[in-house]
Design an enzyme around this catalytic site. Structure first.
Site, PDB file in Angstrom:
ATOM      1  CG  ASP A 316      -1.956   1.160   1.312  1.00 20.85           C
ATOM      2  OD1 ASP A 316      -2.800   1.221   0.493  1.00 20.85           O
ATOM      3  OD2 ASP A 316      -1.778   1.824   2.128  1.00 20.85           O
ATOM      4  CD  GLU A 369      -2.561   2.544  -3.416  1.00 15.24           C
ATOM      5  OE1 GLU A 369      -3.147   3.271  -3.646  1.00 15.24           O
ATOM      6  OE2 GLU A 369      -1.929   2.308  -2.325  1.00 15.24           O
TER       7      GLU A 369
END
Length: 637
Positions: A316, A369
């Site tokens: 993330d 990401e």
């Protein structure tokens, strides 16, 4: 208990490797482990608190009294240890750390394998041994798999809100074991190959969705025990479904029991707030310059693969790690030694992580990401400046694609390039096409809600969107609920609106998504050549006046190619002519109105789109026509 526990206790080599940042199994040493010392059973506790004045372990085993339970330094590197006779699995504990200023800090164990259910904050002594895995064949096959040329269609899922218990319990959470059966059946039936789970590492605040972690080594107690989670993964593998976890090495919350200000000083975070705090999120940033912090994170990624057989980690907020000025205003960030805005320490950390993960656990993929155009995010981690992720989320495609789909069809001809531009950079990274949870929250509307027109138009547009996504190069990810056209934005507080499937429109939407997923999984041309330019060819990329896009996905064995013809307006087009790459028959395998669309077409003579033969296709409004054909198109297997 296994009487031979000598391997658990810290050695000089362990502390040396930890200080070097290369102890990849440090989770077998740090934390709390059942052990035997001098013939007495108990628990061996280890913690890193380099600036602490004193360190104690307190818990159920000593009535939370520190006296007599002071931990001893293992070395001068700030590692402390203590064996507590009589302590046992299931008991709660914390470390009581006295700072140099005399402040008493009660901290959860950074390496704990379990934690209390929020709002309680203690760590829980846990025995991870003894689970009988049945997925040896799965793991071995994954080690030999070429991840880039394999099918990967991901169902992103927040298991706490996928379904709720109906027994009136406070949170309504299902146990890992129970949800494994329902989720595996559903995902398998829909044709997905993987699930990606949000929020599994322990976190205190439900509204963070698991992206503000306090227990990096502990599966959240919301859904059961660590062994319950092992069962979940093992069962998913049994049903042929891979499991990917969201992983957050970018930042952590300021909760008093967590990593922040761990021993009264900045242990895990950068000391300078211009580097050590995210102003947008109110969180702390990991200090990647410290070997021990890097080791904590790298070993954590490996821990989930080693102990829980996870198939991949989706990392993330990578952009926030890479850019020193991420979310920061002028004058409130610190340039690197070259004067730039790249975090050199984070780059080294990510390369190290990806390189060692690939070497030690080749069965697992890593996914970034990363929301900018940072170069060489995916690829070989041992190759120069490459960060070394297996895959990267294609955020550029997602943005252009959703913006295009939201347009009134009349205006699409003026924005034709929003769908073709992604093919200009499609092979610059190993991309995954994503329509994630981030796109269906915070007033962004659900996927169905983004679509223009009345109810029927919205469903037709969403089917068209998923058909285009299916044909576009790149692995696939779709967030839960969007497969059947949920109207509401997603909320972690309630389960999906499953009642919508009583409505025929939503049922048809779900069935169409299933057709797309099965098409993707069953045709080699849709995944084997994802990252080879010769696997994709436009028939006509420039028909902006009609807003019709036609292209082919080419199979490496010249068998079962797929021709996609997609019309993004509500205009019905009879006998619409497109170029046919080969003579012969074309069989319809996916259509927007298969009851009236011709099941077989034959190429006819007549130049079109640079080919000597063409097809005459009846395209319904928002027409979808995908045809299978075979023959030599000049790509080698």
């Amino acid at each position: 208990m296994n009487k031979d526990t000598t391997q658990i206790f810290m050695t000089e080599l362990d502390t040396y490797l930890f200080g070097q940042g290369t102890h990849y199994e440090i989770y077998n040493k740090m934390g709390a482990h059942l052990a035997v010392k001098n013939g007495k059973e108990g628990v061996y506790f280890v913690v890193w608190a380099p600036k602490a004045k004193e360190v104690y372990v307190v818990g159920d085993f000593n009535d939370w009294r520190a006296y007599g339970y002071d931990m001893k330094p293992v070395s001068d590197g700030g590692v402390y240890e203590l064996f507590v006779e009589g302590a046992r699995a299931g008991q709660c504990y914390k470390f009581l750390i006295i700072s140099q200023d005399g402040e008493a800090l009660y901290k959860a164990d950074p390496y704990a394998n379990a934690a209390q259910l929020r709002p309680e904050t203690a760590s829980v002594i846990t025995d991870l041994t003894g689970f009988k895995w049945t997925d040896d064949k799965w793991v071995e096959n994954k080690k030999k798999e070429d991840h880039l040329s394999s099918a990967m269609s991901i169902y992103e899922c927040h298991i706490g809100s996928w379904r709720k218990q109906k027994d009136g319990t406070k949170d309504g959470y299902m146990n890992y074991r129970d949800i494994a059966h329902e989720l595996a059946e559903y995902v398998s039936d829909m044709g997905y190959t993987h699930v990606e789970l949000m929020g599994i590492a322990e976190y205190p605040f439900d509204g963070s969705w698991g992206y503000q972690v306090t227990g990096y080594y502990a599966p959240t107690a919301r859904y059961g025990t660590p062994k319950d989670f092992m069962y979940f993964v093992d069962y998913m593998h049994k049903k042929g479904i891979g499991v990917i976890l969201d992983w957050v090495p970018a930042h952590f919350p300021k909760d008093a029991h967590g990593l922040a200000n761990f021993d009264g000083s900045c242990v895990y975070e950068y000391a300078d707030p211009r580097k050590g705090e995210h102003p947008d999120w109110g969180t702390k940033v990991f200090d990647y310059s410290k070997n021990e912090v890097s080791n904590f994170l790298i070993a954590n990624g490996m821990y989930w693969v080693d102990k829980f057989h996870i198939d991949g980690l989706r990392v993330d907020a990578v952009a926030s790690m890479l850019y020193l000025d991420y979310g920061r205003t002028e004058g409130n960030w610190v340039p690197n030694k070259y004067g730039g805005n790249g975090n050199l320490e984070a780059m080294s950390f990510l390369k190290h992580f990806n390189s060692m993960m690939k070497k030690r656990f080749p069965q697992a993929v890593t996914i970034a990401e990363e929301s900018t155009a940072w170069p060489n995010v995916s690829g070989d981690p041992d190759n120069g400046d490459c960060l070394g992720f297996t895959f990267k989320w294609n955020m550029g495609w997602m943005h252009d694609f959703t913006e295009y789909m939201k347009l009134d069809p009349y205006f699409r001809k003026f924005n034709h390039g929003k769908l073709t531009f992604s093919l200009m950079y499609a092979y610059s990274e190993n991309f995954i096409l994503v329509l994630s949870h981030d796109e269906v929250v915070h007033l962004k509307c659900s996927m169905l809600g983004k679509m223009p027109g009345d109810k029927d138009d919205k469903f037709s547009n969403l089917k068209l969107a998923y058909a285009y996504m299916c044909g576009h190069p790149g692995k696939k990810l779709l967030f839960m609920g969007q497969e059947f056209g949920q109207w509401n934005e997603w909320s972690e507080e309630r389960e999906l609106d499953w009642y919508l499937l009583d409505d025929e429109s939503h049922k048809q939407m779900k069935d169409f998504t299933k057709k797309c997923m099965l098409l993707y999984k069953n045709y080699r041309c849709l995944y084997e050549t994802d990252y080879r330019p010769e696997g994709f060819r436009w028939i006509n990329a420039n028909d902006k006046d009609n807003s019709v896009y036609s292209f082919i996905r080419i199979s490496p064995d010249n068998n079962k190619h797929l021709l996609f013809v997609l019309s993004f307006t509500p205009v019905k087009r009879n006998k619409f002519r497109i170029g046919a790459p080969l003579k012969g028959k074309y069989k319809l395998v996916l259509g927007s109105n298969e009851d009236i669309q011709k099941k077989t077409l034959t190429a006819v003579k007549g130049d079109c789109d640079g080919y000597k033969q063409s097809l005459l296709i009846d395209l319904p409004a928002y027409g979808i026509a995908v045809y299978e054909f075979s023959g030599d198109l000049g790509i080698d297997d």
